[in-house]
Design an enzyme around this catalytic site. Structure first.
Site, PDB file in Angstrom:
ATOM      1  CG  ASN A  32       1.217   0.230  -1.904  1.00  0.00           C
ATOM      2  OD1 ASN A  32       1.131   0.347  -0.745  1.00  0.00           O
ATOM      3  ND2 ASN A  32      -0.004   0.254  -2.308  1.00  0.00           N
ATOM      4  CD1 TRP A  33       5.334  -3.251   2.473  1.00  0.00           C
ATOM      5  CD2 TRP A  33       5.918  -2.278   4.494  1.00  0.00           C
ATOM      6  NE1 TRP A  33       6.556  -4.028   2.724  1.00  0.00           N
ATOM      7  CE2 TRP A  33       6.907  -3.168   3.953  1.00  0.00           C
ATOM      8  CE3 TRP A  33       6.000  -1.738   5.611  1.00  0.00           C
ATOM      9  CZ2 TRP A  33       8.208  -3.467   4.697  1.00  0.00           C
ATOM     10  CZ3 TRP A  33       7.221  -1.910   6.395  1.00  0.00           C
ATOM     11  CH2 TRP A  33       8.302  -2.726   5.892  1.00  0.00           C
ATOM     12  CE  LYS A  34      -2.360  -2.182  -1.422  1.00  0.00           C
ATOM     13  NZ  LYS A  34      -3.578  -2.791  -2.226  1.00  0.00           N
ATOM     14  CG  HIS A  53      -2.732   2.463  -4.969  1.00  0.00           C
ATOM     15  ND1 HIS A  53      -4.113   2.039  -4.629  1.00  0.00           N
ATOM     16  CD2 HIS A  53      -2.027   1.542  -5.101  1.00  0.00           C
ATOM     17  CE1 HIS A  53      -3.893   0.726  -4.502  1.00  0.00           C
ATOM     18  NE2 HIS A  53      -2.536   0.635  -4.836  1.00  0.00           N
ATOM     19  CD  GLU A 110      -5.850  -0.034  -2.183  1.00  0.00           C
ATOM     20  OE1 GLU A 110      -5.034   0.588  -1.346  1.00  0.00           O
ATOM     21  OE2 GLU A 110      -5.720  -1.234  -2.687  1.00  0.00           O
ATOM     22  CD  GLU A 147      -0.994  -0.662  -8.895  1.00  0.00           C
ATOM     23  OE1 GLU A 147      -0.265  -1.487  -8.182  1.00  0.00           O
ATOM     24  OE2 GLU A 147      -1.697  -0.036  -8.070  1.00  0.00           O
ATOM     25  N   GLY A 180      -5.414  -6.982  -5.481  1.00  0.00           N
ATOM     26  CA  GLY A 180      -5.833  -7.694  -4.325  1.00  0.00           C
ATOM     27  C   GLY A 180      -6.968  -8.835  -4.458  1.00  0.00           C
ATOM     28  CB  SER A 203      -2.941 -10.577  -8.184  1.00  0.00           C
ATOM     29  OG  SER A 203      -4.220  -9.960  -7.530  1.00  0.00           O
ATOM     30  N   GLY A 252       1.124  -5.156  -4.006  1.00  0.00           N
ATOM     31  CA  GLY A 252       0.589  -5.121  -2.466  1.00  0.00           C
ATOM     32  C   GLY A 252       0.801  -6.373  -1.733  1.00  0.00           C
ATOM     33  N   GLY A 253      -0.198  -7.117  -1.687  1.00  0.00           N
ATOM     34  CA  GLY A 253      -0.193  -8.479  -0.643  1.00  0.00           C
ATOM     35  C   GLY A 253       1.231  -9.043  -0.725  1.00  0.00           C
TER      36      GLY A 253
HETATM   37  C1  PEP Z   1      -1.448  -2.488  -5.084  1.00  0.00           C
HETATM   38  O1  PEP Z   1      -2.093  -2.233  -4.217  1.00  0.00           O
HETATM   39  O2  PEP Z   1      -0.567  -1.605  -5.410  1.00  0.00           O
HETATM   40  C2  PEP Z   1      -1.498  -3.862  -5.467  1.00  0.00           C
HETATM   41  C3  PEP Z   1      -0.990  -4.303  -6.697  1.00  0.00           C
HETATM   42  O3  PEP Z   1      -2.038  -5.003  -4.736  1.00  0.00           O
HETATM   43  P1  PEP Z   1      -1.924  -6.570  -4.835  1.00  0.00           P
HETATM   44  O4  PEP Z   1      -0.456  -6.837  -5.381  1.00  0.00           O
HETATM   45  O5  PEP Z   1      -2.310  -7.173  -3.673  1.00  0.00           O
HETATM   46  O6  PEP Z   1      -2.942  -6.876  -5.935  1.00  0.00           O
END
Ligand code: PEP
Length: 253
Positions: free
Chosen positions: A9-11, A97, A99, A169, A175, A215, A236-237
């Site tokens: 997920n590049w966001k 998601h 967010e 999640e 994050g 994470s 994500g990251g």
């Molecule tokens: C996400 O945004 O779906 C996510 C899991 O982010 P991260 O891996 O950065 O925690």
């Protein structure tokens, strides 16, 4: 065999050129995916045309959208419909998601609509659920995620639910660098599967991929994915770093 999926997920990160470079670096690794394994890249809307580029030639690699409108079409300035996604060959879309739930006030009812328009357009939703830290501290996470599934998914037919992807999640792990323990992840994934089983039967529930997100990094993916009911990750990251995401894809079971 249940699908095992590494989903990036590049966001709202990376320019188009940076995104192309990242994807190139990952594809250059030529990771052999087994038929039940997939790598999915949820990119920003303007980059979705990447679906028609080199990714299209790779088996089991897919470009996905991060969101779509709950409406079919019409006067909704700035929105992107599921039909538009389908028209450029998109097969997956993240829905719900945390967010989007938090910053764009998406309700379980809106998410049910989004899931519907996805199915109407042959797009598989990657449906996210997960609890805030406060809910976990009160030990109410099981009922909380159960309600998220019930309110947004339980109107679906057996045929539809069979093709969905779920991502658990925990918001406190997104994050933050704070990952759920393998025990916490396995316990919740097993719970989600049993919630799905009560509505759709165990056989169907056993075939639904449930990804963990929060994470996930190159160095903890294998341990998490090894849990019986964890079928890969939504990342994500670490999905923005080729070396990390390659290691995550290689950690699929
Ligand atoms: C996400 O945004 O779906 C996510 C899991 O982010 P991260 O891996 O950065 O925690």
């Amino acid at each position: 065999m249940r699908k095992q999926i590494a989903a990036a997920n590049w966001k709202m990160n990376l320019t188009y050129q940076q995104g192309e470079k990242l994807l190139d670096e990952i594809l250059e690794e030529k990771i052999e995916l087994a038929p039940h394994q997939q790598a999915i890249f949820a990119v920003p809307f303007p980059y979705l045309i990447m679906a028609n580029s080199e990714v299209a030639e790779e088996n089991n690699y897919f470009i996905a959208a991060q969101n779509c409108s709950d409406k079919k079409s019409g006067a909704y300035t700035g929105e992107v419909s599921a039909e538009m996604l389908q028209s450029i060959g998109i097969k997956y879309c993240i829905i719900g998601h945390s967010e989007r739930r938090e910053y764009y006030f998406e309700t379980t009812k809106t998410l049910a609509e989004k899931v519907n328009v996805c199915f109407e357009n042959n797009i598989t939703p990657i449906f996210c659920c997960g609890e805030q830290l406060r809910i976990r501290e009160e030990n109410n996470q099981a009922i909380y995620v159960q309600q998220q599934l019930e309110e947004s998914l339980f109107h679906l037919s057996t045929e539809q639910i069979q093709t969905i992807i779920i991502a658990y999640e925990p918001i406190w792990a997104i994050g933050t660098g704070r990952t759920a323990t393998t025990e916490q992840a396995q316990e919740m994934h097993l719970h989600l599967r049993s919630v799905l089983a009560t509505k759709y039967g165990q056989e169907i529930a056993d075939e639904i991929p449930i990804l963990y997100g929060g994470s996930v990094k190159g160095n903890n993916a294998a341990e998490l994915f090894n849990c019986t009911d964890v079928d890969g990750g939504l990342v994500g990251g670490a999905s923005l770093v080729a070396k990390d995401f390659v290691q995550i894809i290689k950690s699929l079971k």
